[in-house]
Design a protein around this motif. Structure first.
Motif, mmCIF file in Angstrom:
data_model
loop_
_atom_site.group_PDB
_atom_site.id
_atom_site.type_symbol
_atom_site.label_atom_id
_atom_site.label_comp_id
_atom_site.label_asym_id
_atom_site.label_seq_id
_atom_site.Cartn_x
_atom_site.Cartn_y
_atom_site.Cartn_z
ATOM 1 N N LEU A 64 46.497 66.450 35.323
ATOM 2 C CA LEU A 64 46.036 67.644 36.036
ATOM 3 C C LEU A 64 46.240 68.898 35.196
ATOM 4 O O LEU A 64 45.348 69.744 35.088
ATOM 5 N N GLU A 65 47.411 69.023 34.583
ATOM 6 C CA GLU A 65 47.681 70.201 33.760
ATOM 7 C C GLU A 65 46.769 70.264 32.551
ATOM 8 O O GLU A 65 46.209 71.324 32.245
ATOM 9 N N GLU A 66 46.639 69.157 31.842
ATOM 10 C CA GLU A 66 45.837 69.135 30.611
ATOM 11 C C GLU A 66 44.352 69.362 30.878
ATOM 12 O O GLU A 66 43.689 70.073 30.134
ATOM 13 N N GLU A 67 43.830 68.749 31.919
ATOM 14 C CA GLU A 67 42.384 68.768 32.165
ATOM 15 C C GLU A 67 41.913 69.911 33.062
ATOM 16 O O GLU A 67 40.746 70.284 33.004
ATOM 17 N N VAL A 68 42.797 70.446 33.905
ATOM 18 C CA VAL A 68 42.356 71.463 34.863
ATOM 19 C C VAL A 68 43.162 72.763 34.751
ATOM 20 O O VAL A 68 42.594 73.836 34.541
ATOM 21 N N LEU A 69 44.479 72.669 34.892
ATOM 22 C CA LEU A 69 45.279 73.896 34.994
ATOM 23 C C LEU A 69 45.384 74.680 33.685
ATOM 24 O O LEU A 69 45.239 75.899 33.691
ATOM 25 N N LYS A 70 45.635 74.004 32.582
ATOM 26 C CA LYS A 70 45.715 74.728 31.300
ATOM 27 C C LYS A 70 44.401 75.420 30.958
ATOM 28 O O LYS A 70 44.407 76.605 30.620
ATOM 29 N N PRO A 71 43.264 74.718 31.045
ATOM 30 C CA PRO A 71 41.992 75.422 30.780
ATOM 31 C C PRO A 71 41.773 76.595 31.741
ATOM 32 O O PRO A 71 41.265 77.639 31.346
ATOM 33 N N MET A 72 42.184 76.426 33.004
ATOM 34 C CA MET A 72 42.039 77.504 33.971
ATOM 35 C C MET A 72 42.874 78.713 33.544
ATOM 36 O O MET A 72 42.412 79.858 33.608
ATOM 37 N N LEU A 73 44.089 78.468 33.090
ATOM 38 C CA LEU A 73 44.962 79.565 32.678
ATOM 39 C C LEU A 73 44.458 80.267 31.420
ATOM 40 O O LEU A 73 44.769 81.436 31.194
ATOM 41 N N LEU A 74 43.694 79.565 30.606
ATOM 42 C CA LEU A 74 43.124 80.185 29.409
ATOM 43 C C LEU A 74 41.926 81.073 29.740
ATOM 44 O O LEU A 74 41.550 81.934 28.955
ATOM 45 N N ASP A 75 41.328 80.862 30.909
ATOM 46 C CA ASP A 75 40.185 81.652 31.357
ATOM 47 C C ASP A 75 40.709 82.925 32.030
ATOM 48 O O ASP A 75 41.277 82.879 33.117
ATOM 49 N N ARG A 76 40.535 84.055 31.391
ATOM 50 C CA ARG A 76 41.083 85.328 31.870
ATOM 51 C C ARG A 76 40.548 85.743 33.242
ATOM 52 O O ARG A 76 41.156 86.562 33.926
ATOM 53 N N ASP A 77 39.408 85.191 33.669
ATOM 54 C CA ASP A 77 38.887 85.519 34.994
ATOM 55 C C ASP A 77 39.858 85.089 36.096
ATOM 56 O O ASP A 77 39.921 85.698 37.159
ATOM 57 N N TYR A 78 40.623 84.026 35.844
ATOM 58 C CA TYR A 78 41.566 83.540 36.849
ATOM 59 C C TYR A 78 42.781 84.452 36.989
ATOM 60 O O TYR A 78 43.472 84.396 38.007
ATOM 61 N N ASP A 79 43.035 85.295 36.009
ATOM 62 C CA ASP A 79 44.136 86.251 36.124
ATOM 63 C C ASP A 79 43.922 87.185 37.313
ATOM 64 O O ASP A 79 44.886 87.678 37.897
ATOM 65 N N ARG A 80 42.678 87.417 37.668
ATOM 66 C CA ARG A 80 42.338 88.290 38.794
ATOM 67 C C ARG A 80 42.212 87.518 40.100
ATOM 68 O O ARG A 80 41.972 88.098 41.150
ATOM 69 N N ARG A 81 42.370 86.183 40.034
ATOM 70 C CA ARG A 81 42.191 85.352 41.226
ATOM 71 C C ARG A 81 43.452 84.686 41.736
ATOM 72 O O ARG A 81 43.557 84.397 42.927
ATOM 73 N N VAL A 82 44.405 84.402 40.829
ATOM 74 C CA VAL A 82 45.558 83.607 41.245
ATOM 75 C C VAL A 82 46.708 83.771 40.254
ATOM 76 O O VAL A 82 46.482 84.047 39.077
ATOM 77 N N LEU A 83 47.928 83.620 40.763
ATOM 78 C CA LEU A 83 49.114 83.568 39.925
ATOM 79 C C LEU A 83 49.683 82.161 40.092
ATOM 80 O O LEU A 83 49.870 81.704 41.226
ATOM 81 N N VAL A 84 49.939 81.473 38.991
ATOM 82 C CA VAL A 84 50.332 80.059 39.042
ATOM 83 C C VAL A 84 51.761 79.886 38.532
ATOM 84 O O VAL A 84 52.128 80.451 37.500
ATOM 85 N N ARG A 85 52.542 79.073 39.252
ATOM 86 C CA ARG A 85 53.885 78.711 38.823
ATOM 87 C C ARG A 85 54.099 77.222 39.093
ATOM 88 O O ARG A 85 53.615 76.683 40.077
ATOM 89 N N LYS A 86 54.877 76.603 38.201
ATOM 90 C CA LYS A 86 55.166 75.170 38.277
ATOM 91 C C LYS A 86 56.605 74.943 38.698
ATOM 92 O O LYS A 86 57.512 75.607 38.202
#
Length: 165
Positions: A64-86
């Motif tokens: 999940l992290e490798e295929e979805v979450l890491k790429p999402m965190l690299l996309d700066r658009d998500y900085d305005r949509r969500v804050l993620v913590r593990k």
């Protein structure tokens, strides 16, 4: 001689850039250390806080992290949509919860009645869930779409509750 020196400088520069890009990509999802502070940060931006409950031994968590979450965190658009913590439930490290108490990730997982990893929950500044949680990984091909839909739902609920701008 001059051409050879330029070539080496360019190679070293390229290697340094590649190394720093890989280091950024390898970081992964930021670990939860202080949920109160993360919640304050999310509230200030009027975005949901996404908590990933994972385990070190969980292959699906890594996937999940490798295929979805890491790429999402690299996309700066998500900085305005969500804050993620593990939160890694099989680690003894303590973190600060929403009330400022020192707890383990396993204790938080118990509070939220989480028994499967990975589980994603979307919460507000007080730690209240905003939308349906995402439990496990079924079809990875559609997971990012399901995640976007959950983020939209969490954001709508947050807007209703907090009257964000």
């Amino acid at each position: 001689m001059k051409h050879s020196r330029c070539k080496w400088v360019l190679l070293l520069l390229a290697a340094a850039l590649a190394s720093s890009a890989n280091a950024g990509a390898q970081k992964g999802v930021p670990l939860a250390r202080d949920l109160r502070s993360a919640a304050d940060q999310a509230e200030a931006a009027c975005i949901p806080l996404l908590l990933e409950f994972a385990a070190d031994h969980c292959e699906y968590c890594v996937l999940l992290e490798e295929e979805v979450l890491k790429p999402m965190l690299l996309d700066r658009d998500y900085d305005r949509r969500v804050l993620v913590r593990k939160l890694t439930i099989d680690q003894p490290a303590r973190l600060r919860d929403f009330d400022g108490h020192r707890v383990t990730a396993a204790q938080l997982a118990e509070r939220y009645r989480i028994s499967v990893t990975p589980t994603l929950i979307f919460v507000d500044r007080r730690g209240h869930e905003l939308t349906e949680r995402m439990v496990g990984v079924t079809t990875l091909e559609f997971y990012a779409g399901y995640l976007d839909r959950a983020l939209d739902s969490a954001s709508e609920t947050l807007l209703e509750r907090q009257r964000c701008r």
